[in-house]
Design a protein around this motif. Structure first.
Motif, mmCIF file in Angstrom:
data_model
loop_
_atom_site.group_PDB
_atom_site.id
_atom_site.type_symbol
_atom_site.label_atom_id
_atom_site.label_comp_id
_atom_site.label_asym_id
_atom_site.label_seq_id
_atom_site.Cartn_x
_atom_site.Cartn_y
_atom_site.Cartn_z
ATOM 1 N N LYS A 149 -6.308 23.895 28.135
ATOM 2 C CA LYS A 149 -7.374 23.659 29.127
ATOM 3 C C LYS A 149 -8.656 24.404 28.745
ATOM 4 O O LYS A 149 -9.758 23.853 28.788
ATOM 5 N N LYS A 150 -8.491 25.660 28.353
ATOM 6 C CA LYS A 150 -9.650 26.477 27.970
ATOM 7 C C LYS A 150 -10.336 25.913 26.723
ATOM 8 O O LYS A 150 -11.559 25.922 26.615
ATOM 9 N N LYS A 151 -9.532 25.418 25.800
ATOM 10 C CA LYS A 151 -10.061 24.898 24.534
ATOM 11 C C LYS A 151 -10.764 23.552 24.723
ATOM 12 O O LYS A 151 -11.849 23.316 24.200
ATOM 13 N N LEU A 152 -10.149 22.674 25.503
ATOM 14 C CA LEU A 152 -10.643 21.291 25.614
ATOM 15 C C LEU A 152 -11.623 21.077 26.770
ATOM 16 O O LEU A 152 -12.400 20.127 26.756
ATOM 17 N N LYS A 153 -11.511 21.937 27.795
ATOM 18 C CA LYS A 153 -12.351 21.803 29.000
ATOM 19 C C LYS A 153 -12.340 20.380 29.582
ATOM 20 O O LYS A 153 -13.380 19.737 29.740
ATOM 21 N N PRO A 154 -11.150 19.858 29.878
ATOM 22 C CA PRO A 154 -11.050 18.493 30.431
ATOM 23 C C PRO A 154 -11.564 18.412 31.863
ATOM 24 O O PRO A 154 -11.579 19.414 32.581
ATOM 25 N N LYS A 155 -11.953 17.198 32.268
ATOM 26 C CA LYS A 155 -12.382 16.981 33.655
ATOM 27 C C LYS A 155 -11.183 17.059 34.608
ATOM 28 O O LYS A 155 -11.339 17.351 35.786
ATOM 29 N N LEU A 156 -9.999 16.770 34.085
ATOM 30 C CA LEU A 156 -8.784 16.731 34.905
ATOM 31 C C LEU A 156 -7.592 17.063 34.020
ATOM 32 O O LEU A 156 -7.512 16.589 32.886
ATOM 33 N N THR A 157 -6.674 17.883 34.534
ATOM 34 C CA THR A 157 -5.437 18.206 33.802
ATOM 35 C C THR A 157 -4.237 17.820 34.661
ATOM 36 O O THR A 157 -4.136 18.237 35.821
ATOM 37 N N ILE A 158 -3.349 17.036 34.069
ATOM 38 C CA ILE A 158 -2.132 16.580 34.761
ATOM 39 C C ILE A 158 -0.911 17.097 33.993
ATOM 40 O O ILE A 158 -0.913 17.123 32.765
ATOM 41 N N ALA A 159 0.121 17.517 34.719
ATOM 42 C CA ALA A 159 1.392 17.911 34.097
ATOM 43 C C ALA A 159 2.514 17.050 34.663
ATOM 44 O O ALA A 159 2.550 16.781 35.871
ATOM 45 N N VAL A 160 3.426 16.636 33.786
ATOM 46 C CA VAL A 160 4.556 15.787 34.182
ATOM 47 C C VAL A 160 5.844 16.414 33.650
ATOM 48 O O VAL A 160 5.958 16.707 32.454
ATOM 49 N N GLY A 161 6.822 16.630 34.535
ATOM 50 C CA GLY A 161 8.088 17.206 34.088
ATOM 51 C C GLY A 161 9.159 17.086 35.146
ATOM 52 O O GLY A 161 8.922 16.589 36.245
ATOM 53 N N ASP A 162 10.355 17.572 34.790
ATOM 54 C CA ASP A 162 11.497 17.430 35.697
ATOM 55 C C ASP A 162 12.249 18.722 35.962
ATOM 56 O O ASP A 162 13.072 18.789 36.867
ATOM 57 N N GLY A 163 11.994 19.764 35.154
ATOM 58 C CA GLY A 163 12.840 20.951 35.221
ATOM 59 C C GLY A 163 12.152 22.202 35.741
ATOM 60 O O GLY A 163 10.927 22.237 35.918
ATOM 61 N N HIS A 164 12.944 23.254 35.945
ATOM 62 C CA HIS A 164 12.413 24.515 36.473
ATOM 63 C C HIS A 164 11.403 25.157 35.526
ATOM 64 O O HIS A 164 10.468 25.820 35.981
ATOM 65 N N ASN A 165 11.592 24.961 34.204
ATOM 66 C CA ASN A 165 10.623 25.568 33.279
ATOM 67 C C ASN A 165 9.312 24.779 33.217
ATOM 68 O O ASN A 165 8.366 25.197 32.546
ATOM 69 N N ASP A 166 9.240 23.655 33.940
ATOM 70 C CA ASP A 166 7.976 22.898 34.023
ATOM 71 C C ASP A 166 7.088 23.387 35.178
ATOM 72 O O ASP A 166 5.906 23.043 35.241
ATOM 73 N N ILE A 167 7.652 24.189 36.070
ATOM 74 C CA ILE A 167 6.884 24.671 37.222
ATOM 75 C C ILE A 167 5.672 25.485 36.764
ATOM 76 O O ILE A 167 4.600 25.414 37.363
ATOM 77 N N ALA A 168 5.832 26.235 35.663
ATOM 78 C CA ALA A 168 4.707 27.021 35.126
ATOM 79 C C ALA A 168 3.551 26.103 34.725
ATOM 80 O O ALA A 168 2.382 26.435 34.931
ATOM 81 N N MET A 169 3.873 24.926 34.165
ATOM 82 C CA MET A 169 2.835 23.932 33.821
ATOM 83 C C MET A 169 2.211 23.370 35.085
ATOM 84 O O MET A 169 1.007 23.154 35.150
ATOM 85 N N PHE A 170 3.038 23.106 36.091
ATOM 86 C CA PHE A 170 2.555 22.533 37.350
ATOM 87 C C PHE A 170 1.506 23.444 37.993
ATOM 88 O O PHE A 170 0.534 22.978 38.577
ATOM 89 N N LYS A 171 1.721 24.757 37.874
ATOM 90 C CA LYS A 171 0.803 25.723 38.490
ATOM 91 C C LYS A 171 -0.566 25.733 37.806
ATOM 92 O O LYS A 171 -1.581 26.020 38.432
ATOM 93 N N VAL A 172 -0.582 25.442 36.515
ATOM 94 C CA VAL A 172 -1.831 25.455 35.738
ATOM 95 C C VAL A 172 -2.596 24.136 35.867
ATOM 96 O O VAL A 172 -3.825 24.102 35.856
ATOM 97 N N ALA A 173 -1.854 23.033 36.005
ATOM 98 C CA ALA A 173 -2.476 21.699 36.073
ATOM 99 C C ALA A 173 -3.222 21.504 37.394
ATOM 100 O O ALA A 173 -2.911 22.143 38.399
ATOM 101 N N ASP A 174 -4.199 20.612 37.375
ATOM 102 C CA ASP A 174 -4.888 20.233 38.618
ATOM 103 C C ASP A 174 -3.983 19.368 39.486
ATOM 104 O O ASP A 174 -4.029 19.427 40.713
ATOM 105 N N VAL A 175 -3.167 18.541 38.824
ATOM 106 C CA VAL A 175 -2.237 17.638 39.520
ATOM 107 C C VAL A 175 -0.898 17.676 38.792
ATOM 108 O O VAL A 175 -0.847 17.629 37.557
ATOM 109 N N SER A 176 0.196 17.757 39.549
ATOM 110 C CA SER A 176 1.529 17.751 38.933
ATOM 111 C C SER A 176 2.345 16.561 39.434
ATOM 112 O O SER A 176 2.246 16.179 40.603
ATOM 113 N N ILE A 177 3.130 15.989 38.517
ATOM 114 C CA ILE A 177 4.008 14.864 38.857
ATOM 115 C C ILE A 177 5.431 15.243 38.466
ATOM 116 O O ILE A 177 5.721 15.469 37.284
ATOM 117 N N ALA A 178 6.317 15.325 39.446
ATOM 118 C CA ALA A 178 7.732 15.615 39.201
ATOM 119 C C ALA A 178 8.469 14.291 39.071
ATOM 120 O O ALA A 178 8.419 13.454 39.969
#
Length: 209
Positions: A149-178
């Motif tokens: 995110k810091k490197k690319l500076k996107p207008k929007l960041t989305i994270a997609v995952g299914d497991g407990h270790n994906d929650i860390a990504m969900f917290k960083v993303a603007d939108v998360s999809i489980a």
């Protein structure tokens, strides 16, 4: 430009865990299961766990590993989803706690921009040394996404995952999809399959204008 980060196993492909599946292929699951229980009991860190697992496969060949990696099937809708994303100016990252041999194959075939996963070390004869480079542990998926995110500076960041270790990504993303999440894993949106993930992203982009 937008950024999207996907978990791999259980999200894009039908493998649940590279580690478990290689244990089963090589007949080492009894010991592998014991190590997993010790890790989750807090007896050692992730890097130690990964090395203990890899040590059980010492002397096995890269060809054997790739035979498994090349047999893993995609979930339906993955190619349409990735094409949809590329057409809408998304940078695509795969961030997997599994093994690089599978993640790199998927990244290459689906034309992902970034691939992060754990790497078995092979000697000059193509045999597993028992060492492993644990790039992605149970906690740092969020750190990897934050760095992107810091490197690319996107207008929007989305994270997609299914497991407990994906929650860390969900917290960083603007939108998360489980997607078909494990118990206790929640995102901003819930999807049953990759077709629904595509619909949700289309809806989000429409709302963002």
């Amino acid at each position: 430009m937008y950024l999207i980060a996907f978990d791999l196993e259980g999200t894009l492909v039908k493998s649940k865990s590279s580690w478990v599946e290689l244990h089963k292929k090589f007949g080492t699951w009894d010991k592998g299961k014991e190590y997993a229980e010790m890790f989750f009991a807090g007896e050692f860190d992730y890097a130690t766990w990964a090395k203990l697992d890899a040590s059980l496969w010492k002397g096995r060949t890269k060809d054997e590993v790739m035979e498994w990696a090349n047999s893993v099937e995609y979930f339906e809708g993955v190619e349409e989803l990735f094409q949809f994303l590329r057409e809408r100016n998304f940078k695509i990252a795969i961030i997997s706690g599994g093994l690089k041999c599978l993640a790199e194959r998927v990244g290459r075939e689906l034309k992902a921009d970034f691939v992060y996963a754990n790497e078995l070390v092979f000697d000059e004869k193509g045999k597993i040394t028992g060492e492993v480079l644990p790039w992605v542990d149970f906690r740092n998926k969020g750190d990897i996404l934050l760095e992107l995110k810091k490197k690319l500076k996107p207008k929007l960041t989305i994270a997609v995952g299914d497991g407990h270790n994906d929650i860390a990504m969900f917290k960083v993303a603007d939108v998360s999809i489980a997607i078909n999440p494990h118990e206790g894993v929640e995102g901003d949106y819930l999807a049953r399959n990759l077709y629904e993930v595509k619909e949700i992203i289309g809806k989000i982009l429409k709302e963002k204008g």
